[in-house]
Design a protein around this motif. Structure first.
Motif, mmCIF file in Angstrom:
data_model
loop_
_atom_site.group_PDB
_atom_site.id
_atom_site.type_symbol
_atom_site.label_atom_id
_atom_site.label_comp_id
_atom_site.label_asym_id
_atom_site.label_seq_id
_atom_site.Cartn_x
_atom_site.Cartn_y
_atom_site.Cartn_z
ATOM 1 N N LYS A 372 0.831 -1.204 0.000
ATOM 2 C CA LYS A 372 0.000 0.000 0.000
ATOM 3 C C LYS A 372 0.865 1.255 0.000
ATOM 4 O O LYS A 372 0.600 2.216 -0.721
ATOM 5 N N ARG A 373 1.934 1.204 0.804
ATOM 6 C CA ARG A 373 2.831 2.354 0.870
ATOM 7 C C ARG A 373 3.533 2.565 -0.471
ATOM 8 O O ARG A 373 3.674 3.704 -0.934
ATOM 9 N N LYS A 374 3.936 1.449 -1.111
ATOM 10 C CA LYS A 374 4.590 1.548 -2.412
ATOM 11 C C LYS A 374 3.636 2.126 -3.456
ATOM 12 O O LYS A 374 4.014 2.996 -4.255
ATOM 13 N N ASP A 375 2.385 1.638 -3.435
ATOM 14 C CA ASP A 375 1.394 2.152 -4.385
ATOM 15 C C ASP A 375 1.122 3.636 -4.153
ATOM 16 O O ASP A 375 0.988 4.408 -5.113
ATOM 17 N N ASN A 376 1.040 4.049 -2.885
ATOM 18 C CA ASN A 376 0.791 5.460 -2.579
ATOM 19 C C ASN A 376 1.935 6.346 -3.063
ATOM 20 O O ASN A 376 1.709 7.441 -3.585
ATOM 21 N N LYS A 377 3.184 5.857 -2.878
ATOM 22 C CA LYS A 377 4.338 6.637 -3.345
ATOM 23 C C LYS A 377 4.318 6.770 -4.860
ATOM 24 O O LYS A 377 4.619 7.835 -5.410
ATOM 25 N N LEU A 378 3.943 5.654 -5.547
ATOM 26 C CA LEU A 378 3.897 5.696 -7.007
ATOM 27 C C LEU A 378 2.803 6.645 -7.476
ATOM 28 O O LEU A 378 3.007 7.423 -8.431
ATOM 29 N N GLN A 380 1.699 9.263 -5.810
ATOM 30 C CA GLN A 380 2.180 10.612 -5.542
ATOM 31 C C GLN A 380 3.176 11.062 -6.608
ATOM 32 O O GLN A 380 3.175 12.224 -7.036
ATOM 33 N N LYS A 381 4.032 10.113 -7.041
ATOM 34 C CA LYS A 381 5.014 10.438 -8.081
ATOM 35 C C LYS A 381 4.298 10.835 -9.369
ATOM 36 O O LYS A 381 4.629 11.846 -9.994
ATOM 37 N N PHE A 382 3.317 10.017 -9.800
ATOM 38 C CA PHE A 382 2.584 10.319 -11.024
ATOM 39 C C PHE A 382 1.792 11.615 -10.868
ATOM 40 O O PHE A 382 1.697 12.412 -11.812
ATOM 41 N N PHE A 383 1.207 11.819 -9.687
ATOM 42 C CA PHE A 383 0.413 13.024 -9.444
ATOM 43 C C PHE A 383 1.272 14.272 -9.627
ATOM 44 O O PHE A 383 0.854 15.249 -10.262
ATOM 45 N N GLN A 385 4.226 14.340 -11.252
ATOM 46 C CA GLN A 385 4.754 14.318 -12.613
ATOM 47 C C GLN A 385 3.732 14.857 -13.612
ATOM 48 O O GLN A 385 4.092 15.505 -14.599
ATOM 49 N N ASN A 386 2.453 14.589 -13.373
ATOM 50 C CA ASN A 386 1.392 15.011 -14.290
ATOM 51 C C ASN A 386 0.826 16.393 -13.959
ATOM 52 O O ASN A 386 -0.196 16.781 -14.521
ATOM 53 N N GLY A 387 1.461 17.098 -13.039
ATOM 54 C CA GLY A 387 1.051 18.468 -12.757
ATOM 55 C C GLY A 387 -0.095 18.585 -11.777
ATOM 56 O O GLY A 387 -0.844 19.565 -11.815
ATOM 57 N N GLY A 388 -0.240 17.598 -10.884
ATOM 58 C CA GLY A 388 -1.348 17.621 -9.940
ATOM 59 C C GLY A 388 -1.318 18.816 -9.017
ATOM 60 O O GLY A 388 -2.352 19.444 -8.751
ATOM 61 N N PHE A 389 -0.110 19.147 -8.504
ATOM 62 C CA PHE A 389 -0.008 20.280 -7.588
ATOM 63 C C PHE A 389 -0.290 21.594 -8.320
ATOM 64 O O PHE A 389 -0.890 22.519 -7.769
ATOM 65 N N GLU A 485 -3.150 10.279 -10.922
ATOM 66 C CA GLU A 485 -2.383 9.328 -10.115
ATOM 67 C C GLU A 485 -1.880 8.139 -10.918
ATOM 68 O O GLU A 485 -1.357 7.186 -10.363
ATOM 69 N N THR A 486 -2.045 8.188 -12.249
ATOM 70 C CA THR A 486 -1.540 7.128 -13.121
ATOM 71 C C THR A 486 -0.444 7.690 -14.004
ATOM 72 O O THR A 486 -0.250 8.916 -14.099
ATOM 73 N N GLU A 487 0.289 6.801 -14.683
ATOM 74 C CA GLU A 487 1.416 7.238 -15.510
ATOM 75 C C GLU A 487 0.964 8.212 -16.586
ATOM 76 O O GLU A 487 1.638 9.189 -16.890
ATOM 77 N N VAL A 488 -0.189 7.939 -17.175
ATOM 78 C CA VAL A 488 -0.774 8.843 -18.167
ATOM 79 C C VAL A 488 -2.091 9.363 -17.600
ATOM 80 O O VAL A 488 -2.904 8.577 -17.103
#
Length: 740
Positions: A372-378, A380-383, A385-389, A485-488
């Motif tokens: 779960k922690r690994k999925d959450n980090k991934l 967050q990374k995609f979020f 990377q995709n301009g979520g903030f 939250e996904t790669e694309v």
């Protein structure tokens, strides 16, 4: 002899007297026996105080012969206060002698003694005997009917103990009926088998009492000859009251359960019965209820190895001083001091098993938490990377009070699409796959999973999401939000119900469904939407992939422009932007294709192709003979110049179209398809002209030759270089990937 030993000796001597003392069955002033049959309360006979009410009144017949107990006309065999009564019932039969004369008795249990008595479905079975027999049982109150037909001409075919259809047949009965009717007959009057089976029998019987043997085929006949009828026992279920336990407990004056007892649902499911509580025994229906079981009174059968002490409804065992254990015979007993205690195998085994189970669960929980922690980090990374903030910042800083765009989570969209099941796919395109989804608030949406995104243009992508989500035009598909939250990134649009314009024009069997009026309305609404993007949106938006496959229709054929995967925002200080060529062959602006300079007039050209599709019913690139694909835009302009435009116009438009409006629409399409963008009208001008045609209600039908002259001659005189490129000829209709 010590006093303790003497006391134990006296208890042993007195035990038979104590043990044979009987618990009360009936009320103290009432008889509890009729002959050799025990009659427990709430049943009774004699004075009315001896039975609960008329439902439980019995008759003890001592007038002549053996003493018999009756419930109405049914002779009672025995009564259990656990909710059952056994009674005699007659057997239906059909018998023949050798001369062919027969004797028939069909038994009908039509007397319903009381509503609290029903035939037990667990203890009784409907049974048929005979080798030339047909019989059935009918229960009108339950709309139940069952029966069988049997024929066997040799007694060797009949099997002892088998009641499955050869000489004997049984079936269960339904629950909760108090009367039935049995009918019985034969096929051949037993003429062929009268020697070993002269009769047919049918009856309801206690399944534990009846055990079929081959001799029954003759034994039952002998009984009939001796007594004139045959009786068998059946089991009746009874309830002390028809109320439920909850209802009965509300009125303690009529509640039938005495002290130290509890209420249960009766065996027949109608009303309730009473049982003694654990550690008590006796008749639970008597006012004083059940009496405590003294587990310690029998010295020989005491549950303790040592001292036994009786308690209300229970007992305890005590070990002598210095001894360990629980003192129970079926437990550890009493263990002398300084004695090696037996190894507690069961306790150790159970304890080890529990520890192992908790350890396994702990390991699984840790692994789940790490994943779960690994999925959450991934995510967050995609979020990020995709301009979520950046999107959150733009949403929070937006001045408009309406919601700009919703940011969905991965889990929300997975649940909405049933984990992106194949059955949810609405379509696939050059930029991704579109799924049908249902949000928690029951809204149906279209969810687009893009194939790729240009990471260098994330800021541009986020800006477009914000802008597109603010577009509120009835002919533009609404962007509701996105998931980052996904790669694309995944985009969420409103759902449009009636597929695409491409499907309705070019789909199999669909081109005849859209009338000329609807086509003209679709063209007008599409042009309004594109004009809105060009002039009303801030900043302006160039769609860059206008085509019939990107125009959705609702159930009323209202047009909605969709798929902004190739769209670009136009800076307010620019009229054109340089970009990698992207779009769909057959719709691409030739000027944009050669110069890579994207302008609003590129959308005008693409719309012109869509307009020609509506006029001709042909695809932008279509098959025109072996090895040839024809470009519709080139063909249309060529036919205009040659004065042969009628060759490619859809037959339905020629039949029902307004001949006065057609020249204007054809001329407008020709202007949109001009090679130079500066010679094309703006989308606003196109929209105004099409709306004017829609509002014009005059439509004077003229003969075909006159209209052809009006259409062909003026258009053929244009000297514009409308078609001046060959790069679009002989190409397949497909998307060019580029941009996001």
């Amino acid at each position: 002899m010590g006093p303790l030993v003497l006391l134990q000796f006296l208890l042993i001597l007195l035990w038979p007297v104590v043990a044979t003392s009987k618990l009360p069955v009936a009320k103290s002033y009432c008889l509890d026996k009729c002959g050799n049959i025990t009659v427990p309360y709430p049943f009774g006979f004699g004075a009315k105080e001896c039975y609960k009410d008329q439902s439980f009144r019995l008759t003890c017949n001592e007038s002549y012969g053996p003493v018999k107990l009756f419930a109405g006309s049914m002779e009672v065999l025995d009564i259990s206060w656990q909710g059952q009564v056994r009674v005699w019932v007659n057997v239906s039969y059909d018998c023949y002698n050798k001369s062919g004369q027969n004797t028939v008795w069909e038994y009908s249990s039509m007397e319903k003694y009381t509503d609290t008595f029903t035939f037990s479905e667990t203890e009784n079975k409907f049974t048929v005997l005979g080798c030339d027999t047909k019989a059935e049982i009918n229960v009108k109150s339950r709309q139940f009917q069952s029966g069988c037909s049997m024929f066997c001409n040799n007694i060797s075919d009949v099997i002892d103990g088998s009641c499955t259809g050869i000489g004997c047949w049984q079936t269960p009965i339904p629950k909760g009926f108090g009367e039935y009717l049995i009918s019985i007959d034969s096929f051949a009057n037993h003429t062929e088998i009268v020697d070993f089976n002269p009769c047919s029998y049918a009856f309801l019987v206690d399944k534990n009492w009846f055990n079929f043997t081959v001799s029954d085929l003759l034994d039952f006949t002998k009984k009939i000859e001796r007594t004139g009828y045959v009786r068998v026992p059946v089991v009746l279920d009874w309830a002390v009251d028809k109320k439920s336990c909850e209802e009965a407990k509300k009125d303690l004056t009529t509640y039938a359960c005495g002290n130290n007892s509890f209420c249960v649902v009766s065996k027949n499911g109608v009303g309730y019965s009473c049982n003694c509580s654990k550690g008590y025994q006796g008749n639970p229906y008597l006012p004083n209820g059940c009496e405590d079981i003294d587990e310690c009174i029998d010295p020989y059968n005491s549950p303790c190895n040592s001292t036994c002490s009786n308690l209300p409804g229970d007992y305890i065992c005590s070990c002598p001083p210095g001894y360990d254990g629980d003192g129970k015979k079926n437990g550890l007993g009493c263990i002398p001091p300084h004695t090696n205690k037996p190894f507690p195998v069961i306790h150790v085994t159970v304890g080890t098993g529990l520890v192992s189970l908790f350890l396994l669960l702990g390991i699984l929980f840790v692994l789940w938490a790490l994943q779960k922690r690994k999925d959450n980090k991934l995510k967050q990374k995609f979020f990020q990377q995709n301009g979520g903030f950046l999107l959150k910042q733009q949403i929070s800083s937006h001045e408009r009070p309406v919601e700009v765009a919703k940011i969905f989570t991965v889990e929300e969209l997975k649940e909405a699409t049933n984990n992106y099941a194949q059955s949810q796919i609405l379509g696939r395109g050059g930029y991704g796959t579109v799924y049908k989804g249902i949000l928690p608030d029951h809204r149906t949406v279209a969810i687009k999973k893009s194939k790729k995104v240009d990471e260098s243009q994330i800021e541009q992508f986020i800006n477009e999401v914000v802008i597109l989500s603010q577009i509120n035009h009835r002919n533009v598909v609404k962007l509701l939000g996105c998931c980052l939250e996904t790669e694309v990134p995944i985009l969420v649009y409103e759902f449009v119900t009636n597929k695409t314009l491409f499907h309705h024009i070019h789909g199999e069997g669909c081109n005849s469904l859209i009338s000329w009026d609807i086509r003209l309305r679709i063209a007008a609404e599409t042009s309004e939407a594109i004009a809105y993007l060009h002039s009303a949106a801030s900043p302006p938006i160039i769609h860059r992939d206008v085509k019939s496959a990107n125009i959705l229709l609702d159930d009323n054929y209202m047009a909605k422009v969709s798929d902004f995967g190739a769209s670009r925002l136009v800076p307010l200080d620019q009229t054109q932007i340089s970009t990698l060529v992207q779009g769909t062959l057959g719709y691409l602006d030739p000027e944009y294709l050669q110069s890579s300079q994207l302008t609003e007039k590129s959308d005008v050209y693409s719309f012109g192709v869509v307009l020609v599709e509506l006029l001709t019913g042909k695809k932008a690139l279509y098959y025109n003979g072996p090895g040839r694909d024809t470009n519709l835009a080139m063909l249309f302009v060529t036919k205009i110049k040659e004065g042969m435009v009628w060759d490619i116009i859809d037959d339905r438009i020629l039949t029902e179209g307004c001949k006065e409006k057609l020249p204007t629409v054809l001329e407008l399409a020709e202007r949109c398809l001009r090679l130079k963008g500066e010679e094309r009208p703006t989308m606003k001008e196109v929209a105004m002209e099409l709306q004017g045609l829609r509002r014009d209600q005059t439509c004077v039908m003229q003969n075909l030759r006159k209209v052809e002259y009006v259409l062909v001659e003026p258009l053929a005189l244009h000297s514009h270089n409308t078609i001046g490129y060959n790069s679009l000829t002989n190409e397949a209709l497909e998307s060019l990937d580029g941009g996001r």
